[in-house]
Design a protein around this motif. Structure first.
Motif, PDB file in Angstrom:
ATOM      1  N   GLU A  92       0.832  -1.204   0.000  1.00  0.00           N
ATOM      2  CA  GLU A  92       0.000   0.000   0.000  1.00  0.00           C
ATOM      3  C   GLU A  92       0.873   1.263   0.000  1.00  0.00           C
ATOM      4  OE1 GLU A  92      -3.323   2.342   2.675  1.00  0.00           O
ATOM      5  OE2 GLU A  92      -3.031   0.195   3.028  1.00  0.00           O
ATOM      6  N   SER A  93       1.888   1.301   0.861  1.00  0.00           N
ATOM      7  CA  SER A  93       2.760   2.482   0.901  1.00  0.00           C
ATOM      8  C   SER A  93       3.525   2.623  -0.413  1.00  0.00           C
ATOM      9  CB  SER A  93       3.725   2.412   2.086  1.00  0.00           C
ATOM     10  OG  SER A  93       4.550   1.266   1.998  1.00  0.00           O
ATOM     11  N   SER A  94       3.954   1.503  -0.959  1.00  0.00           N
ATOM     12  CA  SER A  94       4.655   1.532  -2.242  1.00  0.00           C
ATOM     13  C   SER A  94       3.741   2.076  -3.334  1.00  0.00           C
ATOM     14  CB  SER A  94       5.128   0.122  -2.603  1.00  0.00           C
ATOM     15  OG  SER A  94       5.681   0.099  -3.881  1.00  0.00           O
ATOM     16  N   GLY A  95       2.489   1.645  -3.324  1.00  0.00           N
ATOM     17  CA  GLY A  95       1.523   2.127  -4.316  1.00  0.00           C
ATOM     18  C   GLY A  95       1.326   3.619  -4.235  1.00  0.00           C
ATOM     19  N   ARG A  96       1.300   4.149  -3.006  1.00  0.00           N
ATOM     20  CA  ARG A  96       1.137   5.597  -2.838  1.00  0.00           C
ATOM     21  C   ARG A  96       2.351   6.355  -3.391  1.00  0.00           C
ATOM     22  NH1 ARG A  96      -1.099   6.235   3.331  1.00  0.00           N
ATOM     23  NH2 ARG A  96      -2.825   4.768   3.155  1.00  0.00           N
ATOM     24  N   LEU A  98       4.466   5.212  -5.725  1.00  0.00           N
ATOM     25  CA  LEU A  98       4.498   5.034  -7.180  1.00  0.00           C
ATOM     26  C   LEU A  98       3.454   5.881  -7.893  1.00  0.00           C
ATOM     27  CD1 LEU A  98       5.174   1.216  -7.465  1.00  0.00           C
ATOM     28  CD2 LEU A  98       6.776   3.088  -7.873  1.00  0.00           C
ATOM     29  N   ALA A  99       2.415   6.284  -7.168  1.00  0.00           N
ATOM     30  CA  ALA A  99       1.395   7.144  -7.781  1.00  0.00           C
ATOM     31  C   ALA A  99       1.976   8.506  -8.140  1.00  0.00           C
ATOM     32  CB  ALA A  99       0.208   7.304  -6.846  1.00  0.00           C
ATOM     33  N   THR A 100       3.085   8.901  -7.520  1.00  0.00           N
ATOM     34  CA  THR A 100       3.743  10.169  -7.863  1.00  0.00           C
ATOM     35  C   THR A 100       4.728   9.986  -9.015  1.00  0.00           C
ATOM     36  OG1 THR A 100       5.563   9.868  -6.305  1.00  0.00           O
ATOM     37  CG2 THR A 100       3.593  10.997  -5.486  1.00  0.00           C
ATOM     38  N   GLU A 101       4.950   8.752  -9.446  1.00  0.00           N
ATOM     39  CA  GLU A 101       5.963   8.422 -10.449  1.00  0.00           C
ATOM     40  C   GLU A 101       5.799   9.116 -11.794  1.00  0.00           C
ATOM     41  OE1 GLU A 101       7.104   4.482 -12.824  1.00  0.00           O
ATOM     42  OE2 GLU A 101       7.108   4.264 -10.655  1.00  0.00           O
ATOM     43  N   PRO A 102       4.607   9.204 -12.358  1.00  0.00           N
ATOM     44  CA  PRO A 102       4.524   9.803 -13.694  1.00  0.00           C
ATOM     45  C   PRO A 102       5.171  11.185 -13.786  1.00  0.00           C
ATOM     46  CG  PRO A 102       2.478   8.730 -13.169  1.00  0.00           C
ATOM     47  CD  PRO A 102       3.341   8.671 -11.926  1.00  0.00           C
ATOM     48  N   GLU A 103       5.073  11.979 -12.728  1.00  0.00           N
ATOM     49  CA  GLU A 103       5.649  13.314 -12.786  1.00  0.00           C
ATOM     50  C   GLU A 103       7.128  13.322 -12.405  1.00  0.00           C
ATOM     51  OE1 GLU A 103       4.901  17.767 -10.977  1.00  0.00           O
ATOM     52  OE2 GLU A 103       3.435  16.198 -10.608  1.00  0.00           O
TER      53      GLU A 103
END
Length: 127
Positions: A92-96, A98-103
């Motif tokens: 879950e923390s990793s997913g959060r 990685l959600a910032t990854e595109p930018e």
């Protein structure tokens, strides 16, 4: 140890030296690989300077990626995880994060490197 000494003796190398580089090796390297490397580096640097003239912001981004520096502001974009007695699952923390990854993340860096590579080819020939 005796096996190493006898091998060195057989090959005509000094037995008392841990590392032996025969005369002429450094010169041979400098004339071959060293010269080709110097030529390739000079060519690459010229293309990057031409690239910087045409695309100064992208050139700065390319250098930042090569130095592995994080983009300005990316730390403030990352989520924080305050202490919690129940904890949080790593997926879950990793997913959060990685959600910032595109930018700011690796996908952005990879896409940027591809874009830089294509532009460099157009600026000064092959890379």
């Amino acid at each position: 140890m005796e096996g190493v000494k006898s091998t060195k003796r057989f090959l005509g190398m000094p037995e008392d030296k841990d590392l032996f580089v025969p005369d002429g090796v450094y010169e041979h390297f400098a004339a071959g690989v060293g010269a080709r490397g110097r030529e390739a580096r000079t060519s690459r640097e010229a293309r990057i300077e031409a690239y910087r003239t045409i695309h100064p912001e992208l050139a700065d981004e390319l250098e930042r990626i090569q130095r592995r520096d994080l983009p300005e502001g990316c730390e403030s974009a990352l989520p924080t995880f305050p202490a919690d007695p129940e904890g949080i699952a790593s997926r879950e923390s990793s997913g959060r994060v990685l959600a910032t990854e595109p930018e700011f993340g690796p996908v952005s860096s990879t896409n940027a490197l591809i874009r830089h590579y294509r532009t460099l080819k157009n600026v000064g020939g092959t890379t």
